[in-house]
Design a protein around this motif. Structure first.
Motif, PDB file in Angstrom:
ATOM      1  N   ARG A 131      -3.673  12.022   1.660  1.00 20.70           N
ATOM      2  CA  ARG A 131      -4.823  12.357   0.817  1.00 20.70           C
ATOM      3  C   ARG A 131      -5.056  11.206  -0.153  1.00 20.70           C
ATOM      4  NH1 ARG A 131      -5.787  17.990   0.593  1.00 20.70           N
ATOM      5  NH2 ARG A 131      -5.365  18.845   2.678  1.00 20.70           N
ATOM      6  N   LYS A 132      -6.288  10.767  -0.219  1.00 18.38           N
ATOM      7  CA  LYS A 132      -6.599   9.587  -1.013  1.00 18.38           C
ATOM      8  C   LYS A 132      -6.678   9.932  -2.506  1.00 18.38           C
ATOM      9  CE  LYS A 132      -9.466   6.751   0.987  1.00 18.38           C
ATOM     10  NZ  LYS A 132     -10.683   6.023   1.416  1.00 18.38           N
ATOM     11  N   ARG A 133      -6.117   9.034  -3.320  1.00 19.82           N
ATOM     12  CA  ARG A 133      -6.192   9.138  -4.775  1.00 19.82           C
ATOM     13  C   ARG A 133      -6.635   7.791  -5.334  1.00 19.82           C
ATOM     14  NH1 ARG A 133      -6.172  13.501  -3.375  1.00 19.82           N
ATOM     15  NH2 ARG A 133      -4.963  15.311  -4.090  1.00 19.82           N
ATOM     16  N   PHE A 134      -7.483   7.826  -6.371  1.00 23.83           N
ATOM     17  CA  PHE A 134      -8.088   6.622  -6.913  1.00 23.83           C
ATOM     18  C   PHE A 134      -7.532   6.328  -8.301  1.00 23.83           C
ATOM     19  CE2 PHE A 134     -11.075   8.568  -3.973  1.00 23.83           C
ATOM     20  CZ  PHE A 134     -11.383   7.501  -3.144  1.00 23.83           C
ATOM     21  N   SER A 161       2.959   4.453  -1.428  1.00 24.54           N
ATOM     22  CA  SER A 161       2.799   5.355  -2.576  1.00 24.54           C
ATOM     23  C   SER A 161       3.714   4.918  -3.712  1.00 24.54           C
ATOM     24  CB  SER A 161       3.126   6.788  -2.156  1.00 24.54           C
ATOM     25  OG  SER A 161       2.260   7.226  -1.127  1.00 24.54           O
ATOM     26  N   ASP A 181      -6.147   4.078   5.457  1.00 27.22           N
ATOM     27  CA  ASP A 181      -7.436   4.098   4.763  1.00 27.22           C
ATOM     28  C   ASP A 181      -7.205   3.957   3.262  1.00 27.22           C
ATOM     29  OD1 ASP A 181      -9.889   4.558   3.616  1.00 27.22           O
ATOM     30  OD2 ASP A 181     -10.212   6.531   4.532  1.00 27.22           O
ATOM     31  N   PHE A 182      -7.486   2.777   2.738  1.00 29.09           N
ATOM     32  CA  PHE A 182      -7.374   2.523   1.307  1.00 29.09           C
ATOM     33  C   PHE A 182      -8.694   2.008   0.736  1.00 29.09           C
ATOM     34  CE2 PHE A 182      -3.083   2.325   3.001  1.00 29.09           C
ATOM     35  CZ  PHE A 182      -2.390   3.113   2.093  1.00 29.09           C
ATOM     36  N   HIS A 235      -8.949  12.520  -8.127  1.00 29.14           N
ATOM     37  CA  HIS A 235      -9.906  12.617  -7.030  1.00 29.14           C
ATOM     38  C   HIS A 235     -10.975  13.604  -7.457  1.00 29.14           C
ATOM     39  CE1 HIS A 235      -7.867  16.395  -6.110  1.00 29.14           C
ATOM     40  NE2 HIS A 235      -8.889  16.694  -5.342  1.00 29.14           N
ATOM     41  N   VAL A 280      -7.100  11.795   5.350  1.00 25.76           N
ATOM     42  CA  VAL A 280      -7.618  10.498   5.767  1.00 25.76           C
ATOM     43  C   VAL A 280      -6.599   9.837   6.697  1.00 25.76           C
ATOM     44  CG1 VAL A 280      -8.959  10.196   3.654  1.00 25.76           C
ATOM     45  CG2 VAL A 280      -6.612   9.300   3.766  1.00 25.76           C
ATOM     46  N   GLN A 326      -2.462   6.778  -1.723  1.00 27.58           N
ATOM     47  CA  GLN A 326      -2.385   8.022  -0.961  1.00 27.58           C
ATOM     48  C   GLN A 326      -1.243   8.902  -1.446  1.00 27.58           C
ATOM     49  OE1 GLN A 326      -2.168   7.184   3.244  1.00 27.58           O
ATOM     50  NE2 GLN A 326      -4.318   6.594   3.376  1.00 27.58           N
ATOM     51  N   ALA A 352      -7.273   2.325  -4.396  1.00 22.96           N
ATOM     52  CA  ALA A 352      -7.028   3.632  -3.784  1.00 22.96           C
ATOM     53  C   ALA A 352      -5.608   3.658  -3.246  1.00 22.96           C
ATOM     54  CB  ALA A 352      -8.013   3.891  -2.651  1.00 22.96           C
ATOM     55  N   THR A 367       0.823  -1.214   0.000  1.00 22.81           N
ATOM     56  CA  THR A 367       0.000   0.000   0.000  1.00 22.81           C
ATOM     57  C   THR A 367       0.856   1.263   0.000  1.00 22.81           C
ATOM     58  OG1 THR A 367      -0.149  -0.063   2.426  1.00 22.81           O
ATOM     59  CG2 THR A 367      -1.923  -1.127   1.172  1.00 22.81           C
TER      60      THR A 367
END
Length: 405
Positions: A242-245, A54, A294-295, A283, A290, A329, A327, A52
């Protein structure tokens, strides 16, 4: 993190690196490559699968299209490092020869303000030697006829040393060679730090497995967890997860040429992935901080936002099918979207390598080299990275990077 925690081989190290993904690994490699340094280095990584991180969840691309000349120079070294990896790693025949698949980044401007920003940034990039060029809608349509450019004012693209590279190979060889040269990596987690009575120095770090390890210097290379790591030394750091999808999709009718990594005015980005598949990301709406673990995926985004935007910009993408999604981050520097480097002004042996805001992977070679120089020699010897010093954080003096994806 798994239940398997490893104890360090020593009770004291000259440098402890908190975080073993690309930033920690690049720094470890350049420390091991410095003939003037013979100290002990420990890299503490909570999850050596990096599943998970980056590093592993990125788009694996590099660009020179930044708004600041220093970031352009940093990526130019990154491109040289990738293309000449074996040379940079001492000519070791085991190191693969890599290249950059230079399909370029295509920034599309849908309003006058962003068009002005792209023109200004292109001037900065060109002055630094980048091959950026501004394209009219007509020029874009002629070169890339699959785009709908009805609502586009201009585009900015560079197809020299901009595009996909094998980031996993770079990462793995930084780790492998540094370990062979004596850098110690362990699966564990730093959970606390002890400062001296004057609160001016980290004397030791405590691991999740209970060991207390003395240290000469500490490097915070913990990505989206950077603020938590800094907090252990009583330091406030404006870096938030910060979450990125991301989505991989196949097209019923693949494009007849490479798709540049396209940054749409909507905030969506999409690029060539090969074999009739493509990768999209971004996003949408608010962008809250987050938790670093958190994924969770928002499965509604594809139908409600991504697919309609893709079909609008590239009508040939009306018939597409998602094959995977996830997802990740960003480690977002909320002050100015730029890296935070150097030593803390009070806790003098606590060093930063944080806040890359989505462009860290491509900057890792230059940032790892510069950080190693600073740790060993107390100054930058190649690229002057001092504008990224932590001092600007305490002074509230932003060094703004506008080209954030």
């Amino acid at each position: 993190m798994s239940d398997k925690r490893q104890a360090p081989g020593q009770g004291s190290y000259d440098i402890i690196i908190v975080g073993g993904a690309i930033m920690g690994a690049a720094t470890a490699f350049f420390l091991s490559d410095d003939a003037d340094f013979d100290g002990r280095v420990l890299v503490v990584e909570r999850d050596p699968t990096y599943a998970t991180s980056s590093t592993m969840l990125s788009t694996s691309c590099i660009r020179q299209q930044f708004s600041t000349a220093l970031n352009v120079e940093i990526s130019q070294f990154g491109a040289d490092f990738i293309k000449n990896l074996r040379t940079h790693m001492g000519g070791d025949d085991r190191v693969p020869e890599l290249s950059i698949r230079s399909f370029g980044y295509m920034y599309l401007a849908g309003d006058a303000a962003f068009a002005d920003d792209l023109r200004a940034s292109a001037a900065v990039q060109q002055a630094a030697g980048a091959a950026t060029r501004i394209m009219t809608p007509e020029e874009i349509a002629a070169a890339y006829p699959f785009y709908n450019v009805d609502d586009i004012l201009l585009g900015s693209i560079n197809t020299v040393d901009e595009g996909y590279f094998d980031s996993v190979a770079v990462f793995e060889w930084c780790r492998r060679l540094s370990r062979e040269r004596g850098v110690e990596y362990i699966e564990n987690e730093v959970v606390a730090m002890t400062l001296n009575a004057a609160q001016s120095k980290v004397e030791s770090v405590t691991l999740a497995s209970g060991e207390v390890i003395a240290c000469g210097k500490v490097l915070n290379a913990s990505g989206p967890r950077a603020a938590r790591t800094a907090g252990m030394a009583g330091i406030t750091l404006p870096v938030e997860p910060r979450k990125r999808f991301s989505w991989i999709f196949s097209a019923e009718r693949p494009l007849d040429r490479d798709l540049p990594l396209t940054i749409d005015p909507s905030g969506l980005h999409v690029r060539e992935n090969g074999g009739g598949t493509y990768q999209a990301g971004g996003h949408f709406g608010e962008d809250p901080a987050v938790e670093p673990d958190d994924f969770d995926m928002d499965f509604s985004l594809w139908e409600n936002h991504v697919w309609p935007l893709l079909a609008h910009r590239i009508p040939q993408f009306e018939a597409i099918r998602v094959t995977s999604e996830w997802a990740g981050q960003y480690a977002m520097n909320t002050l100015d979207h730029n890296a935070i480097l150097g030593a803390h002004d009070r806790v003098e042996n606590f060093h930063f390598l944080n806040g890359f805001s989505g462009h860290g992977l491509q900057q890792a070679p230059a940032m790892g080299r510069g950080t190693a120089e600073f740790l060993v020699h107390g100054a930058y010897r190649s690229i002057d990275l001092s504008p990224f010093d932590y001092a600007r954080i305490t002074e509230g003096r932003p060094l703004v990077e506008k080209a954030i994806i």
